[in-house]
Structures are given as structure tokens and as C-alpha cells.
Design a protein around this motif. Structure first.
Motif, PDB file in Angstrom:
ATOM      1  N   ALA A  71      -7.520   8.791  49.190  1.00 34.23           N
ATOM      2  CA  ALA A  71      -6.870  10.007  48.690  1.00 34.23           C
ATOM      3  C   ALA A  71      -5.548  10.306  49.400  1.00 34.23           C
ATOM      4  O   ALA A  71      -4.753  11.106  48.905  1.00 34.23           O
ATOM      5  CB  ALA A  71      -7.816  11.200  48.842  1.00 34.23           C
ATOM      6  N   PHE A  72      -5.313   9.687  50.529  1.00 32.01           N
ATOM      7  CA  PHE A  72      -4.068   9.932  51.270  1.00 32.01           C
ATOM      8  C   PHE A  72      -2.991   8.988  50.750  1.00 32.01           C
ATOM      9  O   PHE A  72      -2.990   7.796  51.058  1.00 32.01           O
ATOM     10  CB  PHE A  72      -4.299   9.736  52.771  1.00 32.01           C
ATOM     11  N   ILE A 146     -14.843  15.499  48.795  1.00 33.92           N
ATOM     12  CA  ILE A 146     -16.288  15.698  48.951  1.00 33.92           C
ATOM     13  C   ILE A 146     -16.838  16.492  47.769  1.00 33.92           C
ATOM     14  O   ILE A 146     -17.913  16.197  47.233  1.00 33.92           O
ATOM     15  CB  ILE A 146     -16.589  16.413  50.281  1.00 33.92           C
ATOM     16  N   GLY A 147     -16.112  17.524  47.345  1.00 30.73           N
ATOM     17  CA  GLY A 147     -16.556  18.309  46.201  1.00 30.73           C
ATOM     18  C   GLY A 147     -16.636  17.479  44.935  1.00 30.73           C
ATOM     19  O   GLY A 147     -17.604  17.603  44.160  1.00 30.73           O
ATOM     20  N   ARG A 148     -15.654  16.622  44.686  1.00 29.12           N
ATOM     21  CA  ARG A 148     -15.698  15.763  43.500  1.00 29.12           C
ATOM     22  C   ARG A 148     -16.851  14.763  43.591  1.00 29.12           C
ATOM     23  O   ARG A 148     -17.507  14.457  42.588  1.00 29.12           O
ATOM     24  CB  ARG A 148     -14.374  15.012  43.358  1.00 29.12           C
ATOM     25  N   PHE A 149     -17.106  14.245  44.790  1.00 31.98           N
ATOM     26  CA  PHE A 149     -18.202  13.298  44.967  1.00 31.98           C
ATOM     27  C   PHE A 149     -19.548  13.955  44.678  1.00 31.98           C
ATOM     28  O   PHE A 149     -20.414  13.363  44.027  1.00 31.98           O
ATOM     29  CB  PHE A 149     -18.166  12.749  46.396  1.00 31.98           C
ATOM     30  N   ALA A 156     -25.467  18.116  42.190  1.00 30.75           N
ATOM     31  CA  ALA A 156     -24.476  19.182  42.130  1.00 30.75           C
ATOM     32  C   ALA A 156     -24.943  20.288  41.223  1.00 30.75           C
ATOM     33  O   ALA A 156     -25.468  20.052  40.136  1.00 30.75           O
ATOM     34  CB  ALA A 156     -23.144  18.626  41.625  1.00 30.75           C
ATOM     35  N   GLY A 157     -24.761  21.513  41.634  1.00 27.37           N
ATOM     36  CA  GLY A 157     -25.193  22.651  40.842  1.00 27.37           C
ATOM     37  C   GLY A 157     -24.286  22.874  39.655  1.00 27.37           C
ATOM     38  O   GLY A 157     -23.107  22.538  39.664  1.00 27.37           O
ATOM     39  N   SER A 158     -24.804  23.446  38.602  1.00 31.41           N
ATOM     40  CA  SER A 158     -24.033  23.709  37.389  1.00 31.41           C
ATOM     41  C   SER A 158     -23.143  24.922  37.524  1.00 31.41           C
ATOM     42  O   SER A 158     -22.277  25.153  36.687  1.00 31.41           O
ATOM     43  CB  SER A 158     -24.990  23.901  36.204  1.00 31.41           C
ATOM     44  N   ASP A 159     -23.369  25.743  38.559  1.00 38.95           N
ATOM     45  CA  ASP A 159     -22.582  26.963  38.724  1.00 38.95           C
ATOM     46  C   ASP A 159     -21.502  26.807  39.794  1.00 38.95           C
ATOM     47  O   ASP A 159     -21.067  27.779  40.382  1.00 38.95           O
ATOM     48  CB  ASP A 159     -23.491  28.134  39.093  1.00 38.95           C
ATOM     49  N   ALA A 160     -21.096  25.556  40.062  1.00 37.93           N
ATOM     50  CA  ALA A 160     -20.058  25.337  41.070  1.00 37.93           C
ATOM     51  C   ALA A 160     -18.755  26.000  40.629  1.00 37.93           C
ATOM     52  O   ALA A 160     -18.410  25.996  39.455  1.00 37.93           O
ATOM     53  CB  ALA A 160     -19.846  23.842  41.282  1.00 37.93           C
ATOM     54  N   VAL A 161     -18.055  26.575  41.588  1.00 39.29           N
ATOM     55  CA  VAL A 161     -16.805  27.287  41.313  1.00 39.29           C
ATOM     56  C   VAL A 161     -15.636  26.388  41.683  1.00 39.29           C
ATOM     57  O   VAL A 161     -15.607  25.789  42.761  1.00 39.29           O
ATOM     58  CB  VAL A 161     -16.729  28.606  42.115  1.00 39.29           C
ATOM     59  N   GLU A 162     -14.656  26.288  40.783  1.00 39.10           N
ATOM     60  CA  GLU A 162     -13.455  25.503  41.031  1.00 39.10           C
ATOM     61  C   GLU A 162     -12.261  26.444  41.083  1.00 39.10           C
ATOM     62  O   GLU A 162     -12.050  27.258  40.181  1.00 39.10           O
ATOM     63  CB  GLU A 162     -13.259  24.459  39.935  1.00 39.10           C
ATOM     64  N   LEU A 163     -11.479  26.348  42.163  1.00 38.24           N
ATOM     65  CA  LEU A 163     -10.320  27.202  42.354  1.00 38.24           C
ATOM     66  C   LEU A 163      -9.123  26.625  41.611  1.00 38.24           C
ATOM     67  O   LEU A 163      -8.760  25.476  41.786  1.00 38.24           O
ATOM     68  CB  LEU A 163      -9.988  27.324  43.849  1.00 38.24           C
TER      69      LEU A 163
END
Length: 376
Positions: A71-72, A146-149, A156-163
Motif C-alpha cells: 500500500a505504500f 486492515i479494515g479492507r482485509f 466482518a460485520g454488516s454494520d461497519a461504518v466507512e468514513l
């Protein structure tokens, strides 16, 4: 003001412009300040992270760790370099890397199990601005990967919040637009004080001040001529700086009215030129005038909010800088050029600069009259 006074001011303005154009050193310096100085400050003082060196200690060797490493990417970072754990201290001591990311063993397994593993980030904070910006970038990149993984994983929960970020006014986050505009303001303030003060000092050193004293002109006419002539030349050069350097070379997108910006600039130059004359009446030589200029110029710029947010200053200092016209001019410029504000938004800044400019002119005129009386 009578027609005779206007005619006197016009003739004195012509004399001032002719004298300025004949001073080749000062004229070349003015051209340099409005072009190369503005460009160099805009491109040489970057608030962005560019090609930062990054070392990585990957003790996990997992799909997640490789994803983080990949990612870098340029232009923010150079290609990550794999480093052995025993080489980290030596590499940091020799300044090979600004950042070293240490991914511990079993990192992916601990993430999937929800055990909250830690990643160590070592930062060489010698260059503190790049260290702070880079640390935030790396933290954001690691958290995002990490969040995408995890979202790819069934756990992964279905109610995850994306900024979702929405950037206003400078969508491309070009730091050169901000630093370039603030560099132009610094140059205008510097030239307005220097040129008007140097004009008076030049009159004294060349012995032409005595010629003015025997002419049927008043002190206010002499002072207005110096302000209008030098201010007009500076205003003309600032047009070149805005359209050629900021817009042409740096790609600045002016959001508001250029005419409104230059109306505010003209009012501010009136204040700065009056200040330059006041400083020249205090100095006996050009060297003394240069010292007084530095004593006044630096605090005005540092406390204007051009490079340091006013919110970062102590409360008492925030109240004190409200008395500086430079603060209001910076606020006016940022509002017009960056946010597209109109007169209905920036009229308080216009009024503040106008009032302070009138007070500075009146105070400088009193001092200028005393100065002329001492020369007789």
C-alpha cells in the motif's frame, strides 16, 4: 484637496517612479521578489509528504502484512525496503530511513482472532514536520488496509461504518497554492515597507530632500506621492506574480474576484507604505533602516496567521494580533482567493485595514512633518 495639490502629487509621483526605475539594483530586486522568490518559497516549502524513505521489518510474512507493504506507493513514499530486526537501530542511527514499520509474528492470525495486536512504527523526528505528517499517513494506510482485509473476511460485520471525506476549496490538496499565495503576501508587505522607506532615505543621501523643502509643496503631498507611486509599482508587479507565477507556473485556481483581492491589496499597501515612511524617519542611515525593517517585518509575518494558525497561539496573543493589519489582510486573501468569498463576507477585514491604514498615515504624517522640520 485642490487641483493644485493633485497636480503636485502627480508630478511628485512621476519623479518617484523615474527615480525607482533608475535604481537598477532595487528594480531588479523587486522583479526577483515578485517572481523567483515567490516561486521558490511556494515549491521549496512543502507541507506534503514526498518520497519518504520507509523500512519494513516483516516478521509475519502473511497475506495481510504483504498487503500493508504494497500500500505504500509513490509519490508519498519510496519503495519499502525490507530490513532485518537486528539492523533497525543501525539504519536509524545512520538516517537511512525516516520510518521503520515493524510487523510482529502471527499478526494476521491475531487480527482475525480479534486479539488486537500492535504494530510498531519507528520515526526519525529530526525533520519534525515530515515526521508528523508521515506518521499520520502511515497510521491511516495501515488502518485502511486492515479494515479492507477484515471486510473481505466473512467475520466482518454488516454494520461497519466507512468514513467518507469531502474536501472543500482545495480538492487536490495542493500545498503550493497556499504557500505561494502567502509568499506573495509576504513579498508585497516587504516591498511596500522597503521601497517607500528607501525612497525617503535615498532623498536624504542624495541631497534632493532639500530641494523638496524649498518647493511649494506640503508634507502630506510628498508623503502621498511616495505612497501612491511605490504602491502603484508594487501593485503592478503583483499582477505579474499572480497571473504568471501563481496561476501560470503553480496552477493556482482563483476562486473569488481578482478585482476584489486587488482592492484589498491596494488598501493594505497604503498602510504598509505609510509604515515604511515612518521607519525611515526614525533611521539615520540605510543600515539602521534595514535593522528597523527586520524588527517590524518578522513579527508581522509570524503573527499574521499566514504560516501558523491563530488558534495555535495563546489566547492573549490571539487578541493582540487583531490589531495587526497583516492578520486581516491574510484573512481577506485566503477568503477571496481560496474560498471565493465576496464583499459581503470580507467587509469587516476591509474596514479594519482601512481604519488601521488611516491611523498609520496620520501618525506617520505627524512624524514626517517633524522630520522635515529637522532637515531645514
Amino acid at each position: 484637496m485642490t487641483m493644485l495639490s493633485l497636480r503636485n502629487i502627480w508630478q511628485l509621483c512621476r519623479k518617484e517612479i523615474t527615480s525607482l526605475l533608475r535604481d537598477r539594483v532595487l528594480f531588479i530586486f523587486m522583479i526577483y521578489a515578485c517572481t523567483l522568490m515567490v516561486y521558490a518559497q511556494a515549491t521549496g516549502t512543502s507541507h506534503d509528504l514526498v518520497r519518504a524513505s520507509l523500512g519494513v521489518v516483516d516478521e509475519d510474512r502473511s497475506a495481510l502484512s504483504q498487503r500493508i507493504i504494497d500500500a505504500f506507493q509513490p509519490p508519498r513514499f519510496q519503495a519499502p525496503v525490507m530490513v532485518a530486526p537486528q539492523e533497525v537501530d543501525r539504519a536509524m542511527d545512520h538516517a537511512r530511513y525516516t520510518f521503520v514499520l515493524n510487523i510482529p509474528p502471527d499478526f494476521q492470525a491475531d487480527v482475525l482472532a480479534g486479539r488486537g495486536p500492535e504494530i510498531q512504527l519507528l520515526i526519525d523526528a529530526t525533520a519534525v514536520m515530515q515526521a508528523g505528517i508521515g506518521g499520520n499517513y502511515i497510521s491511516s494506510i495501515v488502518a485502511d488496509e486492515i479494515g479492507r482485509f477484515l471486510r473481505r473476511d466473512a467475520a466482518a460485520g454488516s454494520d461497519a461504518v466507512e468514513l467518507k471525506l469531502r474536501v472543500a476549496f482545495n480538492q487536490t490538496l495542493e500545498s503550493t497554492w497556499f504557500t505561494g499565495a502567502m509568499a506573495l503576501l509576504q513579498v508585497l508587505n516587504m516591498l511596500a515597507i522597503l521601497l517607500t522607506g528607501a525612497a525617503l532615505m535615498r532623498e536624504r543621501e542624495h541631497g534632493t530632500l532639500e530641494h523638496l523643502l524649498v518647493m511649494p509643496v506640503r508634507a502630506s503631498e510628498i508623503m502621498l506621492a511616495k505612497i501612491f507611486a511605490n504602491g502603484g509599482v508594487i501593485l503592478s508587479m503583483s499582477l505579474v506574480s499572480l497571473f504568471v507565477v501563481l496561476q501560470g507556473l503553480l496552477g493556482l485556481r482563483v476562486a473569488g474576484s481578482v478585482l476584489l483581492f486587488y482592492a484589498g491589496t491596494a488598501i493594505y499597501l497604503f498602510f504598509a507604505a505609510a509604515l515604511g515612511i515612518f521607519l525611515a524617519t526614525l533611521a539615520r542611515t540605510m543600515a539602521q533602516f534595514a535593522l528597523l525593517f527586520m524588527l517590524v517585518q518578522m513579527p508581522m509575518q509570524l503573527l499574521s496567521g499566514a504560516f501558523t494558525p491563530l488558534e495555535a497561539m495563546p489566547d492573549w496573543l490571539q487578541m493582540a494580533v487583531q490589531l495587526l493589519p497583516t492578520k486581516h489582510y491574510v484573512a481577506l486573501t485566503q477568503a477571496i482567493l481560496s474560498r471565493g468569498a465576496g464583499l459581503d463576507v470580507v467587509w469587516p477585514e476591509f474596514l479594519a485595514i482601512l481604519a488601521m491604514g488611516a491611523a498609520a498615515f496620520a501618525f506617520s504624517l505627524i512624524r514626517f512633518r517633524d522630520f522635515l522640520s529637522q532637515q531645514q
